[in-house]
Motif scaffolding. Structure first.
Motif, PDB file in Angstrom:
ATOM      1  N   PRO A 183       0.792  -1.214   0.000  1.00 31.60           N
ATOM      2  CA  PRO A 183       0.000   0.000   0.000  1.00 31.60           C
ATOM      3  C   PRO A 183       0.835   1.279   0.000  1.00 31.60           C
ATOM      4  O   PRO A 183       0.317   2.334  -0.349  1.00 31.60           O
ATOM      5  CB  PRO A 183      -0.797  -0.099   1.297  1.00 31.60           C
ATOM      6  CG  PRO A 183       0.114  -0.831   2.219  1.00 31.60           C
ATOM      7  CD  PRO A 183       0.851  -1.815   1.336  1.00 31.60           C
ATOM      8  N   ASP A 184       2.100   1.227   0.386  1.00 32.66           N
ATOM      9  CA  ASP A 184       2.886   2.454   0.463  1.00 32.66           C
ATOM     10  C   ASP A 184       3.527   2.844  -0.853  1.00 32.66           C
ATOM     11  O   ASP A 184       3.743   4.015  -1.124  1.00 32.66           O
ATOM     12  CB  ASP A 184       3.976   2.346   1.532  1.00 32.66           C
ATOM     13  CG  ASP A 184       3.418   2.471   2.933  1.00 32.66           C
ATOM     14  OD1 ASP A 184       2.301   2.989   3.094  1.00 32.66           O
ATOM     15  OD2 ASP A 184       4.109   2.058   3.872  1.00 32.66           O
ATOM     16  N   GLY A 185       3.847   1.869  -1.666  1.00 32.73           N
ATOM     17  CA  GLY A 185       4.558   2.150  -2.897  1.00 32.73           C
ATOM     18  C   GLY A 185       3.647   2.467  -4.068  1.00 32.73           C
ATOM     19  O   GLY A 185       2.424   2.331  -4.001  1.00 32.73           O
ATOM     20  N   LEU A 186       4.287   2.906  -5.129  1.00 32.55           N
ATOM     21  CA  LEU A 186       3.588   3.225  -6.379  1.00 32.55           C
ATOM     22  C   LEU A 186       4.513   2.855  -7.523  1.00 32.55           C
ATOM     23  O   LEU A 186       5.702   3.194  -7.503  1.00 32.55           O
ATOM     24  CB  LEU A 186       3.272   4.731  -6.439  1.00 32.55           C
ATOM     25  CG  LEU A 186       2.645   5.255  -7.725  1.00 32.55           C
ATOM     26  CD1 LEU A 186       1.207   4.738  -7.857  1.00 32.55           C
ATOM     27  CD2 LEU A 186       2.668   6.771  -7.741  1.00 32.55           C
ATOM     28  N   TRP A 187       3.992   2.141  -8.497  1.00 32.05           N
ATOM     29  CA  TRP A 187       4.784   1.796  -9.669  1.00 32.05           C
ATOM     30  C   TRP A 187       3.855   1.735 -10.872  1.00 32.05           C
ATOM     31  O   TRP A 187       3.024   0.850 -10.997  1.00 32.05           O
ATOM     32  CB  TRP A 187       5.488   0.469  -9.475  1.00 32.05           C
ATOM     33  CG  TRP A 187       6.432   0.097 -10.589  1.00 32.05           C
ATOM     34  CD1 TRP A 187       6.716   0.813 -11.708  1.00 32.05           C
ATOM     35  CD2 TRP A 187       7.203  -1.088 -10.685  1.00 32.05           C
ATOM     36  NE1 TRP A 187       7.637   0.146 -12.496  1.00 32.05           N
ATOM     37  CE2 TRP A 187       7.947  -1.028 -11.886  1.00 32.05           C
ATOM     38  CE3 TRP A 187       7.355  -2.198  -9.879  1.00 32.05           C
ATOM     39  CZ2 TRP A 187       8.809  -2.032 -12.283  1.00 32.05           C
ATOM     40  CZ3 TRP A 187       8.225  -3.206 -10.278  1.00 32.05           C
ATOM     41  CH2 TRP A 187       8.948  -3.112 -11.466  1.00 32.05           C
ATOM     42  N   ILE A 188       3.996   2.718 -11.735  1.00 36.54           N
ATOM     43  CA  ILE A 188       3.237   2.762 -12.982  1.00 36.54           C
ATOM     44  C   ILE A 188       4.259   2.858 -14.106  1.00 36.54           C
ATOM     45  O   ILE A 188       5.020   3.816 -14.184  1.00 36.54           O
ATOM     46  CB  ILE A 188       2.269   3.961 -13.018  1.00 36.54           C
ATOM     47  CG1 ILE A 188       1.284   3.868 -11.855  1.00 36.54           C
ATOM     48  CG2 ILE A 188       1.542   4.009 -14.368  1.00 36.54           C
ATOM     49  CD1 ILE A 188       0.395   5.074 -11.715  1.00 36.54           C
ATOM     50  N   GLN A 189       4.281   1.851 -14.957  1.00 37.25           N
ATOM     51  CA  GLN A 189       5.297   1.784 -16.005  1.00 37.25           C
ATOM     52  C   GLN A 189       4.921   2.539 -17.268  1.00 37.25           C
ATOM     53  O   GLN A 189       5.798   3.011 -17.970  1.00 37.25           O
ATOM     54  CB  GLN A 189       5.606   0.335 -16.345  1.00 37.25           C
ATOM     55  CG  GLN A 189       6.314  -0.381 -15.234  1.00 37.25           C
ATOM     56  CD  GLN A 189       6.679  -1.793 -15.624  1.00 37.25           C
ATOM     57  OE1 GLN A 189       6.119  -2.384 -16.543  1.00 37.25           O
ATOM     58  NE2 GLN A 189       7.645  -2.357 -14.928  1.00 37.25           N
ATOM     59  N   ASP A 190       3.660   2.636 -17.587  1.00 36.05           N
ATOM     60  CA  ASP A 190       3.249   3.300 -18.824  1.00 36.05           C
ATOM     61  C   ASP A 190       2.292   4.429 -18.473  1.00 36.05           C
ATOM     62  O   ASP A 190       1.143   4.186 -18.124  1.00 36.05           O
ATOM     63  CB  ASP A 190       2.586   2.302 -19.766  1.00 36.05           C
ATOM     64  CG  ASP A 190       2.178   2.925 -21.088  1.00 36.05           C
ATOM     65  OD1 ASP A 190       2.541   4.102 -21.357  1.00 36.05           O
ATOM     66  OD2 ASP A 190       1.489   2.247 -21.856  1.00 36.05           O
ATOM     67  N   LEU A 191       2.769   5.660 -18.561  1.00 36.64           N
ATOM     68  CA  LEU A 191       1.962   6.821 -18.200  1.00 36.64           C
ATOM     69  C   LEU A 191       1.143   7.374 -19.367  1.00 36.64           C
ATOM     70  O   LEU A 191       0.437   8.353 -19.208  1.00 36.64           O
ATOM     71  CB  LEU A 191       2.869   7.932 -17.657  1.00 36.64           C
ATOM     72  CG  LEU A 191       3.560   7.615 -16.345  1.00 36.64           C
ATOM     73  CD1 LEU A 191       4.571   8.708 -16.004  1.00 36.64           C
ATOM     74  CD2 LEU A 191       2.552   7.443 -15.224  1.00 36.64           C
ATOM     75  N   THR A 192       1.220   6.742 -20.521  1.00 37.72           N
ATOM     76  CA  THR A 192       0.523   7.215 -21.707  1.00 37.72           C
ATOM     77  C   THR A 192      -0.963   7.415 -21.412  1.00 37.72           C
ATOM     78  O   THR A 192      -1.635   6.502 -20.939  1.00 37.72           O
ATOM     79  CB  THR A 192       0.687   6.214 -22.867  1.00 37.72           C
ATOM     80  OG1 THR A 192       2.071   5.993 -23.091  1.00 37.72           O
ATOM     81  CG2 THR A 192       0.023   6.723 -24.138  1.00 37.72           C
ATOM     82  N   GLY A 193      -1.434   8.625 -21.664  1.00 39.90           N
ATOM     83  CA  GLY A 193      -2.848   8.926 -21.498  1.00 39.90           C
ATOM     84  C   GLY A 193      -3.304   9.083 -20.058  1.00 39.90           C
ATOM     85  O   GLY A 193      -4.489   9.220 -19.804  1.00 39.90           O
ATOM     86  N   ARG A 194      -2.387   9.067 -19.105  1.00 42.93           N
ATOM     87  CA  ARG A 194      -2.762   9.197 -17.695  1.00 42.93           C
ATOM     88  C   ARG A 194      -2.495  10.616 -17.211  1.00 42.93           C
ATOM     89  O   ARG A 194      -1.599  11.290 -17.705  1.00 42.93           O
ATOM     90  CB  ARG A 194      -1.971   8.224 -16.825  1.00 42.93           C
ATOM     91  CG  ARG A 194      -2.249   6.777 -17.147  1.00 42.93           C
ATOM     92  CD  ARG A 194      -1.399   5.909 -16.239  1.00 42.93           C
ATOM     93  NE  ARG A 194      -1.475   4.526 -16.578  1.00 42.93           N
ATOM     94  CZ  ARG A 194      -1.985   3.593 -15.786  1.00 42.93           C
ATOM     95  NH1 ARG A 194      -2.462   3.908 -14.609  1.00 42.93           N
ATOM     96  NH2 ARG A 194      -1.994   2.335 -16.166  1.00 42.93           N
ATOM     97  N   ASP A 195      -3.242  11.037 -16.212  1.00 40.80           N
ATOM     98  CA  ASP A 195      -3.026  12.330 -15.583  1.00 40.80           C
ATOM     99  C   ASP A 195      -1.946  12.140 -14.514  1.00 40.80           C
ATOM    100  O   ASP A 195      -2.243  11.909 -13.342  1.00 40.80           O
ATOM    101  CB  ASP A 195      -4.324  12.866 -14.993  1.00 40.80           C
ATOM    102  CG  ASP A 195      -4.174  14.264 -14.434  1.00 40.80           C
ATOM    103  OD1 ASP A 195      -3.040  14.749 -14.282  1.00 40.80           O
ATOM    104  OD2 ASP A 195      -5.213  14.880 -14.134  1.00 40.80           O
ATOM    105  N   THR A 196      -0.713  12.221 -14.938  1.00 39.33           N
ATOM    106  CA  THR A 196       0.438  11.927 -14.086  1.00 39.33           C
ATOM    107  C   THR A 196       0.478  12.791 -12.838  1.00 39.33           C
ATOM    108  O   THR A 196       0.738  12.289 -11.739  1.00 39.33           O
ATOM    109  CB  THR A 196       1.738  12.116 -14.902  1.00 39.33           C
ATOM    110  OG1 THR A 196       1.652  11.317 -16.087  1.00 39.33           O
ATOM    111  CG2 THR A 196       2.946  11.705 -14.101  1.00 39.33           C
TER     112      THR A 196
END
Length: 128
Positions: free
Chosen positions: A90-103
């Motif tokens: 729950p503490d971490g964050l990992w998003i590999q493909d930010l395409t089309g996301r509100d970063t």
């Protein structure tokens, strides 16, 4: 720290994030292959002492976040994975493909959640 210019994408991301999450800091780096990336950090300070540091790595295509293993001392300039940072929920964050996301919204929400929870968390109790 990186020699040279901050990319337009980094500048825009940090300017927007800094408006949404007060107190974040920015650190700019470059990989050996020339890939620019940055760390956004937030220090939890109690009685003028840094007790914990939340960090988020951003390279334009991915976000990796978690607790800095060393308050950004030896791990500043070291990518999250190489630093052994836990990016699992729950503490971490990992998003590999930010395409089309509100970063920026993803990052701001992640920081805000941790900032709100930290004072009453077991992490805060261990570090006070």
């Amino acid at each position: 720290m990186r020699d040279g210019e901050v990319t337009a994408e980094e500048a825009s991301f940090f300017a927007d994030l800094g408006k949404r999450v007060l107190g974040v800091d920015d650190w700019y780096h470059v990989d050996s292959d020339g890939t620019p990336w940055m760390i956004i950090s937030y220090d939890f300070v109690v009685d003028s002492v840094v007790r914990d540091t939340l960090r988020l790595d951003f390279d334009g295509s991915s976000l990796r976040g978690g607790w800095s293993p060393a308050f950004l001392n030896w791990d500043d300039g070291v990518r999250a994975e190489a630093a052994g940072m836990d990016t699992d929920p729950p503490d971490g964050l990992w998003i590999q493909d930010l395409t089309g996301r509100d970063t920026t919204t993803i990052a701001a929400t992640w920081f805000a959640d941790h900032i709100a929870r930290w004072p009453s968390s077991s992490r805060a109790a261990r570090r006070s």
